[in-house]
Enzyme design. Structure first.
Site, PDB file in Angstrom:
ATOM      1  N   LYS A  46       0.854  -1.187   0.000  1.00 54.00           N
ATOM      2  CA  LYS A  46       0.000   0.000   0.000  1.00 54.00           C
ATOM      3  C   LYS A  46       0.888   1.234   0.000  1.00 54.00           C
ATOM      4  O   LYS A  46       1.791   1.356   0.826  1.00 54.00           O
ATOM      5  CB  LYS A  46      -0.903  -0.019   1.240  1.00 54.00           C
ATOM      6  CG  LYS A  46      -1.886   1.142   1.287  1.00 54.00           C
ATOM      7  CD  LYS A  46      -2.892   0.953   2.402  1.00 54.00           C
ATOM      8  CE  LYS A  46      -2.406   1.394   3.759  1.00 54.00           C
ATOM      9  NZ  LYS A  46      -2.142   2.839   3.894  1.00 54.00           N
ATOM     10  N   ASP A  99      -3.390   4.358  -1.584  1.00 52.57           N
ATOM     11  CA  ASP A  99      -4.217   4.832  -0.462  1.00 52.57           C
ATOM     12  C   ASP A  99      -4.082   6.345  -0.345  1.00 52.57           C
ATOM     13  O   ASP A  99      -3.351   6.850   0.491  1.00 52.57           O
ATOM     14  CB  ASP A  99      -3.751   4.110   0.811  1.00 52.57           C
ATOM     15  CG  ASP A  99      -4.452   4.606   2.064  1.00 52.57           C
ATOM     16  OD1 ASP A  99      -5.496   5.273   1.950  1.00 52.57           O
ATOM     17  OD2 ASP A  99      -3.952   4.315   3.173  1.00 52.57           O
ATOM     18  N   LYS A 137      -6.981   8.151  -0.254  1.00 54.95           N
ATOM     19  CA  LYS A 137      -8.264   8.509   0.383  1.00 54.95           C
ATOM     20  C   LYS A 137      -8.867   9.778  -0.215  1.00 54.95           C
ATOM     21  O   LYS A 137      -9.042  10.792   0.463  1.00 54.95           O
ATOM     22  CB  LYS A 137      -8.084   8.684   1.894  1.00 54.95           C
ATOM     23  CG  LYS A 137      -7.692   7.404   2.628  1.00 54.95           C
ATOM     24  CD  LYS A 137      -7.722   7.594   4.131  1.00 54.95           C
ATOM     25  CE  LYS A 137      -7.319   6.344   4.877  1.00 54.95           C
ATOM     26  NZ  LYS A 137      -5.892   6.011   4.749  1.00 54.95           N
ATOM     27  N   ASP A 166     -13.430  14.761  -2.429  1.00 52.87           N
ATOM     28  CA  ASP A 166     -13.545  16.061  -3.097  1.00 52.87           C
ATOM     29  C   ASP A 166     -14.850  16.045  -3.884  1.00 52.87           C
ATOM     30  O   ASP A 166     -15.628  15.089  -3.803  1.00 52.87           O
ATOM     31  CB  ASP A 166     -12.319  16.262  -4.021  1.00 52.87           C
ATOM     32  CG  ASP A 166     -11.935  17.729  -4.169  1.00 52.87           C
ATOM     33  OD1 ASP A 166     -12.858  18.561  -4.339  1.00 52.87           O
ATOM     34  OD2 ASP A 166     -10.742  18.038  -4.129  1.00 52.87           O
ATOM     35  N   THR A 223     -10.121   3.656  11.598  1.00 55.19           N
ATOM     36  CA  THR A 223      -9.984   2.748  12.744  1.00 55.19           C
ATOM     37  C   THR A 223      -9.285   3.403  13.940  1.00 55.19           C
ATOM     38  O   THR A 223      -9.164   2.792  14.999  1.00 55.19           O
ATOM     39  CB  THR A 223      -9.215   1.473  12.338  1.00 55.19           C
ATOM     40  OG1 THR A 223      -8.037   1.863  11.622  1.00 55.19           O
ATOM     41  CG2 THR A 223     -10.052   0.576  11.470  1.00 55.19           C
ATOM     42  N   ARG A 254       3.045  -0.443  10.620  1.00 56.06           N
ATOM     43  CA  ARG A 254       4.145  -0.345  11.580  1.00 56.06           C
ATOM     44  C   ARG A 254       4.648  -1.668  12.151  1.00 56.06           C
ATOM     45  O   ARG A 254       5.858  -1.833  12.309  1.00 56.06           O
ATOM     46  CB  ARG A 254       3.769   0.645  12.688  1.00 56.06           C
ATOM     47  CG  ARG A 254       3.810   2.087  12.204  1.00 56.06           C
ATOM     48  CD  ARG A 254       3.046   3.022  13.099  1.00 56.06           C
ATOM     49  NE  ARG A 254       1.614   2.837  12.988  1.00 56.06           N
ATOM     50  CZ  ARG A 254       0.717   3.581  13.625  1.00 56.06           C
ATOM     51  NH1 ARG A 254       1.117   4.539  14.437  1.00 56.06           N
ATOM     52  NH2 ARG A 254      -0.565   3.368  13.456  1.00 56.06           N
TER      53      ARG A 254
HETATM   54  O1  C5P Z   1       0.878   1.172  10.976  1.00 55.76           O
HETATM   55  P1  C5P Z   1      -0.520   0.661  10.869  1.00 55.76           P
HETATM   56  O2  C5P Z   1      -0.623  -0.851  10.792  1.00 55.76           O
HETATM   57  O3  C5P Z   1      -1.460   1.248  11.895  1.00 55.76           O
HETATM   58  O4  C5P Z   1      -0.977   1.191   9.442  1.00 55.76           O
HETATM   59  C1  C5P Z   1      -2.287   1.079   8.964  1.00 55.76           C
HETATM   60  C2  C5P Z   1      -2.341   1.688   7.605  1.00 55.76           C
HETATM   61  O5  C5P Z   1      -3.679   1.657   7.177  1.00 55.76           O
HETATM   62  C3  C5P Z   1      -1.893   3.142   7.544  1.00 55.76           C
HETATM   63  O6  C5P Z   1      -1.234   3.337   6.305  1.00 55.76           O
HETATM   64  C4  C5P Z   1      -3.168   3.924   7.559  1.00 55.76           C
HETATM   65  O7  C5P Z   1      -3.085   5.136   6.842  1.00 55.76           O
HETATM   66  C5  C5P Z   1      -4.134   2.973   6.903  1.00 55.76           C
HETATM   67  N1  C5P Z   1      -5.489   3.060   7.424  1.00 55.76           N
HETATM   68  C6  C5P Z   1      -6.529   3.123   6.560  1.00 55.76           C
HETATM   69  N2  C5P Z   1      -7.787   3.207   7.007  1.00 55.76           N
HETATM   70  C7  C5P Z   1      -8.060   3.177   8.309  1.00 55.76           C
HETATM   71  C8  C5P Z   1      -7.007   3.068   9.213  1.00 55.76           C
HETATM   72  C9  C5P Z   1      -5.714   3.014   8.729  1.00 55.76           C
HETATM   73  O8  C5P Z   1      -6.305   3.100   5.348  1.00 55.76           O
HETATM   74  N3  C5P Z   1      -9.288   3.172   8.715  1.00 55.76           N
END
Ligand code: C5P
Length: 258
Positions: free
Chosen positions: A51, A78, A80, A83, A142, A234
């Protein structure tokens, strides 16, 4: 129109033919080009899906798609998008043309925005004679929990109700699925059915820090609950040994009870 490669693959997973490694997406959240090259090169045989968010994309640009695809990666872009419909349609069309396999946008941008994005992605893919990308609606991040949602969003709904509402809107707009917490898989499945993709960040193995994530589960629990893909950043990219961390997560995913 040719339907997306990843989507077709997903249907095979559902028939039990897919491999778990194809359901792990590693978030390369860094703007360091050398790190990205090293991580992608190290992980590619174990984890095809990566990603790219703003950090990686701002470093690599659109050349990343051909470069990383050439190494054997599938790319989830990603950014997101959120707009007006015309702008998001053009953004998604551009990224489709450049070869992103999976693209997301905030479902709260509205039905019309998501419909325009679908139309644009399909047209761009047709013109380029490539599969149309998997399009996902981001529901509620999340990192937000119920008290935070109630305090900041001013919604009459509970958080899970809002997630389901946004999932239904995403489906109605013709998107392939949503990004949501693994904790919401059951109600989304009930509302949107089995052929609707659920991609879940908010994944934390027991040995990793939660950080800013709130609505989380372990990799095994997410797979057990029926996530199509899990997103992990991470715990892998900040591990001393990223390959070992990815391997541990794949082992945990394969410990699922069928
Ligand atoms: O480091 P971590 O495992 O928390 O990374 C999660 C990834 O998923 C990050 O790149 C974050 O931007 C993305 N994310 C997402 N949607 C969410 C929560 C996190 O795309 N609801």
């Amino acid at each position: 129109m040719v339907r997306a490669g990843p989507y077709k693959l997903f249907r095979e997973y559902r028939k039990g033919k897919g491999k778990l490694r194809d359901r792990l997406i590693v978030a390369l959240d860094t703007d360091d080009g050398e790190d990205i090259a090293w991580l992608s090169g190290t992980l590619v045989d174990m984890v095809p899906w990566i990603k790219l968010g703003f950090q990686a994309f701002s470093t690599l640009g659109t050349e990343a798609f051909a470069w990383l695809s050439g190494k054997g990666h599938q790319i989830f872009l990603d950014l997101k998008f959120h707009d007006i419909p015309n702008t998001v349609a053009r953004d998604v069309g551009t990224m489709t043309k450049h070869g992103a396999h999976m693209i997301n946008m905030h479902a709260s941008g509205g039905l019309e925005m998501m419909q325009a994005a679908r139309y644009s992605a399909d047209n761009a893919a047709d013109a380029a004679k490539i599969p149309s990308p998997v399009l996902l609606g981001v529901t509620i991040l999340t990192s937000i929990d119920e008290p935070g949602f109630q305090e900041h969003f001013g919604s009459k709904r509970q958080l899970t109700e809002q997630v389901v509402h946004l999932a239904k809107q995403s489906k109605k707009a013709g998107l392939d699925g949503v990004v949501a917490s693994p904790l919401e898989i059951e109600p989304i499945r009930e509302a949107c059915g089995n052929d609707f993709l659920i991609v879940t960040p908010g994944i934390r193995p027991e040995w990793a820090d939660a950080g800013d994530q709130r609505r989380i589960t372990t990799p095994a629990e997410a797979i057990n609950r029926g996530a199509d893909y899990i997103v992990v950043g991470r715990p892998i990219i900040e591990a001393e040994d990223a390959l070992e961390a990815a391997g541990r997560i794949l082992d945990e995913m394969s410990g699922v009870k069928d």
